[in-house]
Structure formats: C-alpha cells, structure tokens
Design a protein around this motif. Structure first.
Motif, short mmCIF file in Angstrom:
data_model
loop_
_atom_site.label_atom_id
_atom_site.label_comp_id
_atom_site.label_asym_id
_atom_site.label_seq_id
_atom_site.Cartn_x
_atom_site.Cartn_y
_atom_site.Cartn_z
N MET A 113 1.00 -0.74 -0.13
CA MET A 113 -0.33 -0.13 0.20
C MET A 113 1.00 1.19 -0.10
N ASN A 114 2.39 0.98 0.21
CA ASN A 114 2.97 2.16 0.29
C ASN A 114 3.74 2.45 -1.24
N PRO A 115 3.74 3.53 -1.39
CA PRO A 115 3.59 3.91 -2.85
C PRO A 115 5.40 3.61 -2.65
N ILE A 116 6.39 4.03 -1.95
CA ILE A 116 7.56 4.05 -1.62
C ILE A 116 8.71 2.29 -1.66
N TRP A 117 7.45 1.02 -1.37
CA TRP A 117 7.77 -0.14 -1.34
C TRP A 117 7.64 -0.13 -2.66
N ARG A 118 6.26 0.57 -3.15
CA ARG A 118 6.16 -0.64 -4.39
C ARG A 118 6.94 0.59 -5.99
N ASN A 119 7.49 1.16 -5.89
CA ASN A 119 8.78 1.70 -6.89
C ASN A 119 10.48 0.99 -6.20
N GLY A 120 10.34 0.39 -5.41
CA GLY A 120 11.63 -0.04 -4.92
C GLY A 120 12.84 1.25 -4.07
N SER A 121 12.03 1.85 -3.32
CA SER A 121 13.06 2.99 -2.84
C SER A 121 12.93 3.09 -1.48
N ALA A 122 12.07 1.94 -0.97
CA ALA A 122 11.95 1.85 0.98
C ALA A 122 12.76 0.74 0.66
N LEU A 123 13.56 -0.19 -0.40
CA LEU A 123 14.29 -1.13 -0.33
C LEU A 123 15.77 -0.37 0.06
N ARG A 124 16.40 -0.03 -0.93
CA ARG A 124 16.97 1.12 -1.39
C ARG A 124 17.59 2.04 0.54
N ASP A 125 16.08 3.01 0.61
CA ASP A 125 17.08 3.27 1.58
C ASP A 125 17.47 2.60 2.70
N VAL A 126 16.57 1.22 3.19
CA VAL A 126 17.06 0.48 3.90
C VAL A 126 18.70 0.40 3.97
N PHE A 127 18.80 -0.45 2.32
CA PHE A 127 20.39 -0.68 3.27
C PHE A 127 20.67 0.56 2.64
N ARG A 128 21.10 1.93 2.00
CA ARG A 128 21.56 2.54 1.99
C ARG A 128 22.40 3.25 3.86
N TYR A 129 20.86 3.37 4.38
CA TYR A 129 21.08 3.88 5.52
C TYR A 129 20.31 4.10 7.10
N SER A 130 19.78 2.40 7.06
CA SER A 130 19.50 2.09 7.93
C SER A 130 19.99 1.47 9.48
N ALA A 131 19.77 1.45 10.31
CA ALA A 131 20.91 1.14 10.82
C ALA A 131 20.99 -0.39 11.32
N TYR A 132 20.63 -0.96 10.17
CA TYR A 132 19.90 -3.29 10.03
C TYR A 132 21.35 -3.48 9.28
N PRO A 133 21.38 -2.85 8.31
CA PRO A 133 23.05 -3.58 7.40
C PRO A 133 24.16 -4.11 7.89
N VAL A 134 24.82 -4.90 8.28
CA VAL A 134 25.94 -5.51 9.06
C VAL A 134 27.05 -5.18 9.44
N SER A 135 27.12 -4.82 7.50
CA SER A 135 28.64 -3.92 7.15
C SER A 135 28.38 -2.88 5.71
N GLU A 136 29.83 -2.13 6.34
CA GLU A 136 29.23 -0.83 5.33
C GLU A 136 29.26 -1.79 3.89
N SER A 137 30.08 -2.46 3.80
CA SER A 137 30.25 -3.09 2.23
C SER A 137 28.60 -3.82 2.09
N PHE A 138 27.16 -4.20 2.47
CA PHE A 138 26.43 -4.27 2.25
C PHE A 138 25.49 -3.00 2.01
N ARG A 139 25.95 -2.03 2.68
CA ARG A 139 25.07 -0.93 1.86
C ARG A 139 25.26 -0.42 0.29
#
Lengths: 229, 145
Positions: free
Chosen positions: A128-154
């Motif tokens: 229901m969220n456009p940022i998930w439908r256009n793919g930018s949400a998952l991009r944000d998760v990798f780009r700046y969220s606290a979750y990726p366990v290493s910088e290389s995963f970003r």
C-alpha cells in the motif's frame, strides 16, 4: 501431524530458540550479575523443556521470565522476535491450561492465524506504500538504516533494479502466503521460502533471533492446515 | 507496584495482539554518538560501535547462533527511538551504561547524542535530535558493576 506431535515439536524448537537467546544474555558484561542469573535460569528451563523434563511448569516459568524481561527492558529487547517468543509461549501455556481439546485447539489455531497474519499484514502495509512499490524503501534500508551488518552491504543500495525485484518478491510472497493454506505441498513450499527470507534477513541485517523463533511456530500452521482444510 | 503491573500489561498486549506492520515506512535511523570531556581519555564526538567494512561468510553463519553484540546494538537503536518517542530515564541509562562499558577509560565526563539519518531527495541528512547532560564516567561504571 497429530496435535500431540505438533506440541512436542514446538516445545523442542522453542526450547532451543530460547536457549540461544538466553545464552547471549548470560555473556559477561552486558547485564548485572543478578539479571544474568535469571537468564541462566531461563536457559535451564528452556533446556529442560527440550528434553521433555519440565512440561508444563517449564513453560509457565518461561512465561513469567518473559514478563520480567518486558519489565527489565521496558519493552522487547529484540523487537518482533521477543513478541513472537511471548506469543508462542502464551499459546502453549493456554493449551496446557485449557479445560478440553476444543479450547486447546483454539489456542494453537490462534497462533497459526497470527503466523499467517505476520506475513500477510506485513506484505499488505508494504504494497500500500508507494515507496515500497517503486523500490526506494528497500534502497533506503540498505543505504542508511541501522540494520545492514557491514558497510559493504550498503553497496546494495546502488543496485536499484535488483532491490526492486527483491522488494516485490518479498511483498508477493507475503501477500500470497495465506493461499498456501489451500494445499499441503504449497504450504510446505511457502514455509521453505519464508524461512529463506528470514535467513536472508539474518545474514544481511543480523536478525538471527527472528529466524529461529519464526521457525518454532511453523508446526502449528502445518497442524492447522491439516485440521481445517 | 500497581503502576509497574499496568506498565507490564501495556507492554504485553502488543505481543498477544500484534500489529505485524514490519517496515511499513523507513523512518529516520538513529546512531548513538558519544564524547568524553576532560580526563586523560578525552575524546571528541564519535559513533558508538561503528559497523565493520566487511564481514566474512563464516562469521555471518556463526552469528546465526551467537550474536550478542549485534543484538545489543539493535537494543540501543530501540532505546534511541524510545528517547525521541517517549523519553525515559530507563532508556537514557541503558544507552549511557552500554556506551560506557566499552570505553577503556574510567575518568572524565561522558556525554551522548542521538543523530538521526534520513533521506531528503537523493541526499542523506543528519540531525541531532537529543544531547544528554555530561555524566561522570566513574558514576556510570560504578552503577553498572
């Protein structure tokens, strides 16, 4: 799978998952000594449940410790995985306390329904969220969220097309998950896929506890599918 | 006692009737930063537990079974979010204690701040949303012991 086999399998899986969580808290340094003793007690209760030595009192004890943990950390320590642990514990305790088979089955069915909802609702709010439908949400998760366990995963954030496909793959899996209840083989295939999804989350984002605790609820759903459909 | 009981019940209910709204949106993401003022180990602002550049596959697989440090880091993220949504001494103490524990020095004043990262167009934006009062490290380390 019979009701009794389902319960026993869940006790073993849950005991192992809680033992893993508890060991991490027993590690020196993170908590005060008296709190580590309580996690050592939790570890012992979990292991006694694995070997089938303490039911149902082990379950009740683990439920009480889970309440204490909510108080100690003023909420879940590990977000959704702690909530799922408490939900499974509560449903298994209710099975033990239920007056007859009808209410025992209702308690386990509640867990099975919640497991289905955990995927479907999660997929629904994303789609229901456009940022998930256009793919930018998952991009944000990798780009700046606290979750990726290493910088290389970003660096995955630099592959928007791959992340768009991965995002839609997850959303379609979560949304289609309830349909898997219509066929036993489809359900098992769906559970393999969702386990793979949790495994990927554990590798990329360090959510190891989610992997183990969601697996604990799978027997309830396999039993539920067999019982209802 | 009654307040604590009601609080636990209010924390229990979301587990029994979960919303399951994982990652509905990608909210601004917190980082805990700290500095040590005065004393022999004085430090300017730096990030608490920066993530490594790379992690090997065996380490990733081992962390399926043993991941206490990362799970503690995720708890600190929760505490940082709680400090903004519903500030409490408990969340602040958890952050201060866990930051202080990893510091080799025991003298000076520890101060933490919560930096939130978000996206504005294609640019990443950092904003400091909270800054604690400086607290003597000896007091924090004494409390944790």
């Amino acid at each position: 799978m019979s009701f009794e086999t389902t319960l026993r399998l869940m006790e073993i899986l849950l005991g192992l998952a809680i033992a893993q969580q508890s060991l991490e808290h027993v590690k020196p340094g993170q908590l005060a000594g008296n709190h580590r003793v309580l996690f050592a007690l939790r570890l012992a209760l979990a292991l006694s449940m694995v070997v089938g030595y303490s039911a149902p009192y082990g379950l009740y004890g683990l439920w009480v410790v889970a309440l204490w943990m909510l108080h100690r950390f003023q909420g879940p320590y590990n977000g959704g995985s702690d909530k799922m642990t408490l939900l499974i514990l509560t449903c298994l305790c209710l099975v033990e306390l239920a007056p007859d088979r009808y209410w025992q089955e209702m308690a386990l069915s509640y867990l099975a329904v919640q497991l289905v909802l955990s995927y479907f609702v999660s997929g629904w709010v994303k789609v229901m969220n456009p940022i998930w439908r256009n793919g930018s949400a998952l991009r944000d998760v990798f780009r700046y969220s606290a979750y990726p366990v290493s910088e290389s995963f970003r660096q995955w954030a630099d592959s928007p097309r791959v992340l768009w496909i991965m995002g839609w793959g997850v959303m379609l899996l979560e949304l289609a998950f309830p349909l898997a209840l219509l066929n036993p083989a489809a359900l098992k295939l769906a559970l393999v896929c969702t386990a793979g999804f949790h495994f990927a989350n554990a590798c990329f984002f360090g959510l190891n506890r989610f992997f183990w605790i969601w697996l604990c609820a799978y027997p309830a759903l396999i039993w539920f599918q067999d019982r209802i459909f | 006692m009654l307040t604590s009981l009601l609080r636990v019940i209010s924390l229990l209910l979301p587990a029994l009737i979960p919303s399951w709204r994982f990652f509905k949106t990608v909210a601004p993401s917190p980082r805990v930063e700290y500095r040590v003022i005065a004393g022999p180990g004085a430090l300017d602002w730096c990030e608490d537990r920066p993530r490594p550049q790379d992690i090997s596959v065996p380490t990733i697989l081992w962390r399926m079974l043993w991941n206490p440090d990362w799970n503690e880091q995720l708890f600190l993220v929760s505490c940082a979010e709680r400090m903004i949504e519903e500030p409490s001494q408990h969340s602040l103490d958890e952050i201060l204690t866990r930051v202080a524990r990893l510091l080799p020095v025991g003298e000076g004043l520890l101060q933490i701040r919560l930096v939130f990262i978000s996206r504005d167009g294609e640019a990443l934006v950092k904003s400091v949303e909270y800054e604690s009062e400086p607290v003597p490290l000896s007091r924090i380390k004494g409390r944790a012991a």
